[in-house]
Motif scaffolding. Structure first.
Motif, PDB file in Angstrom:
ATOM      1  N   PHE A  98       0.831  -1.204   0.000  1.00 42.49           N
ATOM      2  CA  PHE A  98       0.000   0.000   0.000  1.00 42.49           C
ATOM      3  C   PHE A  98       0.866   1.254   0.000  1.00 42.49           C
ATOM      4  N   ILE A  99       1.889   1.256   0.854  1.00 44.94           N
ATOM      5  CA  ILE A  99       2.798   2.405   0.934  1.00 44.94           C
ATOM      6  C   ILE A  99       3.544   2.588  -0.385  1.00 44.94           C
ATOM      7  N   PHE A 100       3.950   1.468  -0.995  1.00 46.45           N
ATOM      8  CA  PHE A 100       4.658   1.543  -2.278  1.00 46.45           C
ATOM      9  C   PHE A 100       3.784   2.226  -3.332  1.00 46.45           C
ATOM     10  N   LEU A 101       2.526   1.834  -3.398  1.00 44.26           N
ATOM     11  CA  LEU A 101       1.616   2.429  -4.385  1.00 44.26           C
ATOM     12  C   LEU A 101       1.363   3.900  -4.082  1.00 44.26           C
ATOM     13  N   MET A 102       1.156   4.229  -2.807  1.00 40.58           N
ATOM     14  CA  MET A 102       0.887   5.615  -2.438  1.00 40.58           C
ATOM     15  C   MET A 102       2.127   6.489  -2.625  1.00 40.58           C
ATOM     16  N   ASN A 103       3.289   5.932  -2.303  1.00 38.41           N
ATOM     17  CA  ASN A 103       4.531   6.687  -2.401  1.00 38.41           C
ATOM     18  C   ASN A 103       4.869   7.057  -3.835  1.00 38.41           C
ATOM     19  N   ASN A 104       4.441   6.224  -4.785  1.00 41.00           N
ATOM     20  CA  ASN A 104       4.769   6.447  -6.193  1.00 41.00           C
ATOM     21  C   ASN A 104       3.600   7.040  -6.983  1.00 41.00           C
ATOM     22  N   PHE A 105       2.573   7.471  -6.283  1.00 40.62           N
ATOM     23  CA  PHE A 105       1.395   8.012  -6.959  1.00 40.62           C
ATOM     24  C   PHE A 105       1.745   9.241  -7.793  1.00 40.62           C
ATOM     25  N   THR A 106       2.495  10.177  -7.192  1.00 31.81           N
ATOM     26  CA  THR A 106       2.853  11.389  -7.932  1.00 31.81           C
ATOM     27  C   THR A 106       3.753  11.069  -9.114  1.00 31.81           C
ATOM     28  N   ALA A 107       4.645  10.080  -8.952  1.00 30.89           N
ATOM     29  CA  ALA A 107       5.534   9.698 -10.056  1.00 30.89           C
ATOM     30  C   ALA A 107       4.733   9.204 -11.249  1.00 30.89           C
ATOM     31  N   VAL A 108       3.698   8.412 -10.982  1.00 29.84           N
ATOM     32  CA  VAL A 108       2.849   7.892 -12.060  1.00 29.84           C
ATOM     33  C   VAL A 108       2.087   9.030 -12.737  1.00 29.84           C
ATOM     34  N   ILE A 109       1.507   9.917 -11.927  1.00 32.90           N
ATOM     35  CA  ILE A 109       0.727  11.032 -12.471  1.00 32.90           C
ATOM     36  C   ILE A 109       1.601  11.943 -13.333  1.00 32.90           C
ATOM     37  N   ALA A 205      15.863  18.713  -9.569  1.00 34.60           N
ATOM     38  CA  ALA A 205      15.658  17.451 -10.287  1.00 34.60           C
ATOM     39  C   ALA A 205      14.411  17.507 -11.164  1.00 34.60           C
ATOM     40  N   LEU A 206      13.321  18.049 -10.616  1.00 40.20           N
ATOM     41  CA  LEU A 206      12.090  18.170 -11.396  1.00 40.20           C
ATOM     42  C   LEU A 206      12.279  19.109 -12.581  1.00 40.20           C
ATOM     43  N   HIS A 207      12.986  20.191 -12.368  1.00 34.83           N
ATOM     44  CA  HIS A 207      13.229  21.141 -13.458  1.00 34.83           C
ATOM     45  C   HIS A 207      14.041  20.490 -14.575  1.00 34.83           C
ATOM     46  N   TYR A 208      15.038  19.693 -14.209  1.00 38.26           N
ATOM     47  CA  TYR A 208      15.865  19.045 -15.225  1.00 38.26           C
ATOM     48  C   TYR A 208      15.060  18.024 -16.026  1.00 38.26           C
ATOM     49  N   ILE A 209      14.231  17.244 -15.346  1.00 36.29           N
ATOM     50  CA  ILE A 209      13.405  16.248 -16.047  1.00 36.29           C
ATOM     51  C   ILE A 209      12.451  16.928 -17.015  1.00 36.29           C
ATOM     52  N   LEU A 210      11.797  17.990 -16.565  1.00 35.54           N
ATOM     53  CA  LEU A 210      10.849  18.703 -17.418  1.00 35.54           C
ATOM     54  C   LEU A 210      11.557  19.408 -18.562  1.00 35.54           C
ATOM     55  N   VAL A 221       8.320  25.928 -18.598  1.00 39.00           N
ATOM     56  CA  VAL A 221       8.985  24.821 -17.897  1.00 39.00           C
ATOM     57  C   VAL A 221       9.104  25.142 -16.415  1.00 39.00           C
ATOM     58  N   ALA A 222       9.473  26.379 -16.104  1.00 33.80           N
ATOM     59  CA  ALA A 222       9.606  26.790 -14.706  1.00 33.80           C
ATOM     60  C   ALA A 222       8.267  26.735 -13.992  1.00 33.80           C
ATOM     61  N   PHE A 223       7.196  27.119 -14.698  1.00 30.95           N
ATOM     62  CA  PHE A 223       5.858  27.084 -14.091  1.00 30.95           C
ATOM     63  C   PHE A 223       5.456  25.654 -13.740  1.00 30.95           C
ATOM     64  N   PHE A 224       5.637  24.733 -14.682  1.00 36.38           N
ATOM     65  CA  PHE A 224       5.258  23.349 -14.426  1.00 36.38           C
ATOM     66  C   PHE A 224       6.194  22.695 -13.401  1.00 36.38           C
ATOM     67  N   THR A 225       7.450  23.134 -13.380  1.00 34.18           N
ATOM     68  CA  THR A 225       8.362  22.642 -12.341  1.00 34.18           C
ATOM     69  C   THR A 225       7.848  23.032 -10.964  1.00 34.18           C
ATOM     70  N   LEU A 226       7.449  24.296 -10.825  1.00 29.77           N
ATOM     71  CA  LEU A 226       6.914  24.774  -9.554  1.00 29.77           C
ATOM     72  C   LEU A 226       5.621  24.054  -9.204  1.00 29.77           C
ATOM     73  N   LEU A 227       4.775  23.822 -10.214  1.00 34.30           N
ATOM     74  CA  LEU A 227       3.509  23.122  -9.981  1.00 34.30           C
ATOM     75  C   LEU A 227       3.759  21.694  -9.504  1.00 34.30           C
ATOM     76  N   PHE A 228       4.623  20.967 -10.197  1.00 37.95           N
ATOM     77  CA  PHE A 228       4.951  19.592  -9.809  1.00 37.95           C
ATOM     78  C   PHE A 228       5.604  19.572  -8.424  1.00 37.95           C
ATOM     79  N   PHE A 229       6.441  20.577  -8.162  1.00 40.19           N
ATOM     80  CA  PHE A 229       7.134  20.668  -6.878  1.00 40.19           C
ATOM     81  C   PHE A 229       6.132  20.838  -5.736  1.00 40.19           C
ATOM     82  N   TYR A 234       3.225  18.802  -1.157  1.00 41.32           N
ATOM     83  CA  TYR A 234       1.934  18.692  -0.466  1.00 41.32           C
ATOM     84  C   TYR A 234       1.560  17.238  -0.222  1.00 41.32           C
ATOM     85  N   TYR A 235       1.773  16.414  -1.236  1.00 43.22           N
ATOM     86  CA  TYR A 235       1.450  14.994  -1.114  1.00 43.22           C
ATOM     87  C   TYR A 235       2.365  14.307  -0.108  1.00 43.22           C
ATOM     88  N   ALA A 236       3.660  14.591  -0.202  1.00 44.61           N
ATOM     89  CA  ALA A 236       4.621  13.984   0.727  1.00 44.61           C
ATOM     90  C   ALA A 236       4.365  14.413   2.159  1.00 44.61           C
TER      91      ALA A 236
END
Length: 240
Positions: A98-109, A205-210, A221-229, A234-236
């Motif tokens: 359960f924790i594995f699935l919840m922990n990786n939820f944002t990664a999947v999204i 890291a998020l900025h580099y991936i995006l 890119v900076a906007f979506f980096t901030l959004l993902f961040f 918030y989720y973590a």
């Protein structure tokens, strides 16, 4: 037959030991350079499947070990204020899953969003590369908390951080602190520093991936980096 079983068990134990030793190595490498979250994934996905992730731990295995550790440290001992501790009737394996699935939820999204932008199917190397990259970024938010939890366990003989903090609050009036309490204050200070560094590393890291997958204007890119961040923090925060 018995000898083959023993040999298989020996190989399994050796593999687990090696992978456990690779956990701190992988985390250290990711903290050294945030670009490795994405570069490691790209580099490994270019190899044959049997040759991948030999020098450091794959993001899936890293997340699995993290989930198992969390299920042991938090699920059975922490207070009711953690929503995960309210899950009743589950075994440690089920809790870890359960924790594995919840922990990786944002990664999947995040991976699905970029996959939709790149107009590619889910069952592609691109999806796995993105998913692996985003899973690696969770290291920056989880590592400081692991340091705090494990330190409290060894210093205060408890894995319940809240109970240890309550214990320190009771000592404020008397001022009768033990040596272990002063050590914990030092550990807590290190935790704050690590948390700040982790947040900075996560954003980079998020900025580099995006940046590597999003061909829009740098401001977009900076906007979506901030959004993902913000979403990941918030989720973590709610998860922990």
């Amino acid at each position: 037959m018995f000898e083959k079983l023993i040999d298989s068990f020996e190989k399994l134990c050796l593999q687990i030991i090696i992978e456990i030793l690779l956990v701190p190595v992988t985390i250290f490498k990711l903290f050294q350079d945030t670009r490795r979250c994405y570069d490691f994934s790209v580099h490994e996905m270019e190899k044959e499947e049997t040759e991948r992730f030999r020098d450091y731990l794959s993001p899936i295995k890293l997340s699995v070990y993290t989930s198992v550790i969390v299920s042991v440290l938090l699920m059975d001992y922490s207070g009711e204020q953690n929503f995960l501790s309210k899950i009743k009737g589950l075994s440690m394996v089920e809790k870890a899953l359960f924790i594995f699935l919840m922990n990786n939820f944002t990664a999947v999204i995040f991976s699905v969003i970029l996959l939709w932008y790149k107009k590619e199917k889910v069952n592609t190397v691109t999806f796995r590369t993105l998913l692996f990259s985003f899973i690696y970024t969770t290291v920056y938010t989880s590592t400081p908390f692991f340091i705090l939890i494990l330190s409290a366990m060894f210093i205060g003989h408890t894995v319940n951080i809240q109970s240890y903090m309550d214990h320190l609050d009771k000592l404020k009036d008397s001022g009768n602190y033990a040596s272990g309490d002063y050590v914990f204050f030092m550990v807590f200070f290190v935790f704050i520093i690590m948390a700040i560094i982790g947040l900075i590393k996560l954003f980079k890291a998020l900025h580099y991936i995006l940046k590597e997958n999003f061909s829009y204007h740098p401001y977009v890119v900076a906007f979506f980096t901030l959004l993902f961040f913000i979403i990941q923090i918030y989720y973590a925060g709610g998860f922990v």
